[in-house]
Design an enzyme around this catalytic site. Structure first.
Site: not given
Length: 499
Positions: A488, A91, A240, A88
């Site tokens: 990111e 990361d 999430y 993800d």
């Protein structure tokens, strides 16, 4: 340095991440060519992003050569094979919900615009990106009522700054089952596998059938044992969380299963539960890995053009779905009398401070899909401030695409690797550290933070095709590795027009 890492991790806990796809359809070509962006090149580059995010044993035809095998023991402690899938964002954790959403959107894009993707010479790469994800989903679904939904731990992962090839952080795996339900992640994974089954129906019928079997089992599991997955897998809450609940994912899955099987039971489910589950009551201005309402409302709306659906006795429900779908689209176009989506001074949709581009790309994809419906039914978009024609809808989508590719006050392409000026210091562990190919020596957890993370130099590896978080509400952008809200990357960004 330890205090910096702790504060950084706490800030990251609020970070909402996801990948998705946007495609802009070939019908954009009917508009005047007022810019010089090469959408075909953007499409090609965007598919490379998925190869940068691969976990597991990399294939012989891996094009992103600064990556290497990683996560080869994932699931071992739990006695299951969870090798593969996608990491993800920047990361080294594998989160099931956004990964499944990515696969659903990749598949939807291929189904809608496969001809354009083929014309760009990228159809095989698109299918490879989907299959890398669905292969993992098959592994993660180890029993009809068991789905493994996370590998790794966000907190320990954020404490370290390491290449995935060197990971020393926790690789614990987490699952949902009958006693610990997760209808949202089960529903999204069912949608992903159903959509992908349609993609592979002609080229790989056996695989397509296998995906459909898993999709139907997962939908039954999610519907029978209802509950939010973040109540069962609490470690995911800071990364999430299922804010919208699970009802949108169950409606979303039912519609995709109907498209994959033509079984009326799935369509009846989406129609009969439309009110109870919020499908025709929620008017939403966000479409994301968490909130599926606008997209499922659009899919249901487009079914209204088919004669057999009008004869089912649910015409009013279809019309209510359409009303809510058009509320979302009109909000993006600033055509509602009530709530509209905010914009930056230069015209970019601005939904959230945290990684805004994921919402922008979703908001640009849905109008392009809906425009096909408008054209086929010879209709216009109905908004509070009047009807909107097809050309205006497509101009909106193009405006967002062009902003992303460089038509913005910063003169910056937010698609990494596209154009002459793009972010050089992405917040990405693997990209910011010397590649395993160049240096096979072990780089430890704190070593990465102490040396590689604070460097001002550009990243040694370029994550081509990544779409970063993007500018703030005033169109300002700071290319700083520590500025994870903006640098990111969250999504695979696709363009499919004029190629």
């Amino acid at each position: 340095m330890e205090e910096k890492r702790r504060c950084f991790s706490l800030s990251q806990n609020k970070f909402l991440q996801h990948w998705c796809v946007i495609l802009f359809i070939s019908s954009l070509a009917i508009l005047p060519l007022t810019q010089s962006f090469n959408y075909g090149k953007a499409l090609s580059k965007s598919l490379l992003y998925f190869e940068s995010q691969r976990s597991g044993r990399l294939p012989y035809n891996q094009r992103v050569t600064w990556r290497h095998h990683s996560g080869l023991t994932d699931g071992l402690e739990q006695g299951v094979d969870l090798v593969g899938g996608y990491y993800d964002a920047g990361d080294n954790v594998k989160f099931g919900l956004p990964m499944a959403f990515t696969i659903t959107m990749l598949s939807w894009g291929v189904l809608e615009y496969g001809d354009e993707i083929s014309s760009a010479g990228e159809y095989t790469h698109a299918l490879e990106a989907i299959k890398w994800g669905t292969d993992y989903c098959i592994k993660a679904h180890t029993h009809p009522n068991v789905l493994w939904v996370e590998v790794g731990d966000g907190d320990t992962d954020h404490y370290c700054w390491q290449r995935p090839e060197d990971m020393t952080t926790s690789r614990q795996a987490y699952k949902v089952d009958e006693k610990n339900p997760g209808s949202d992640v089960a529903g999204e994974t069912a949608a992903a596998m159903a959509a992908a089954s349609i993609v592979f129906r002609k080229t790989n019928p056996h695989y397509s059938h296998l995906l459909l079997q898993h999709a139907e089992q997962l939908f039954e599991f999610g519907d029978k044992f209802r509950g939010k997955y973040d109540e069962s897998v609490r470690v995911v809450k800071g990364y999430y969380p299922s804010v919208s609940g699970f009802k949108d994912e169950l409606l979303w899955a039912a519609l995709w299963l109907y498209k994959a099987t033509d079984k009326e039971d799935y369509l009846s489910y989406a129609l009969e539960k439309a009110n109870e589950f919020g499908g025709i009551t929620w008017a939403i201005t966000e479409f994301s890995w968490d909130v599926k309402f606008p997209a499922l409302q659009i899919i249901a709306s487009m079914l209204l053009t088919e004669e057999n659906h009008r004869e089912m006795g649910f015409k009013l429900v279809f019309e209510q779905y359409r009303s809510k779908a058009e509320y979302y689209l009109c909000a993006c176009l600033n055509k509602n009398n009530g709530s509209n989506v905010n914009r930056t001074p230069a015209g970019l949709l601005y939904i959230r401070q945290w990684n805004n581009m994921q919402y922008v790309s979703n908001a640009a994809f849905l109008p392009t899909v809906y425009s096909d419906y408008l054209r086929a039914s010879n209709q216009r978009l109905r908004c509070d401030r009047g009807k909107v024609g097809l050309e205006e809808v497509l101009l909106f989508a193009r405006s967002q695409a062009d902003y992303i590719l460089g038509a913005n006050p910063m003169g910056m392409s937010y698609l990494v690797g596209y154009g002459s000026r793009y972010p050089q210091r992405m917040h990405h562990r693997g990209a910011s550290i010397e590649s395993y190919r160049e240096n096979k020596g072990f780089i430890g957890c704190t070593q990465g933070y102490d040396y590689w993370y604070p460097r001002n130099d550009p990243n040694p590896n370029v994550v081509v095709g990544a779409l970063v978080g993007g500018p703030d509400h005033m169109d300002r952008f700071s290319d700083d590795r520590k500025n994870f809200m903006q640098t990111e990357a969250k999504l695979g960004f696709w363009l499919s027009c004029m190629v």
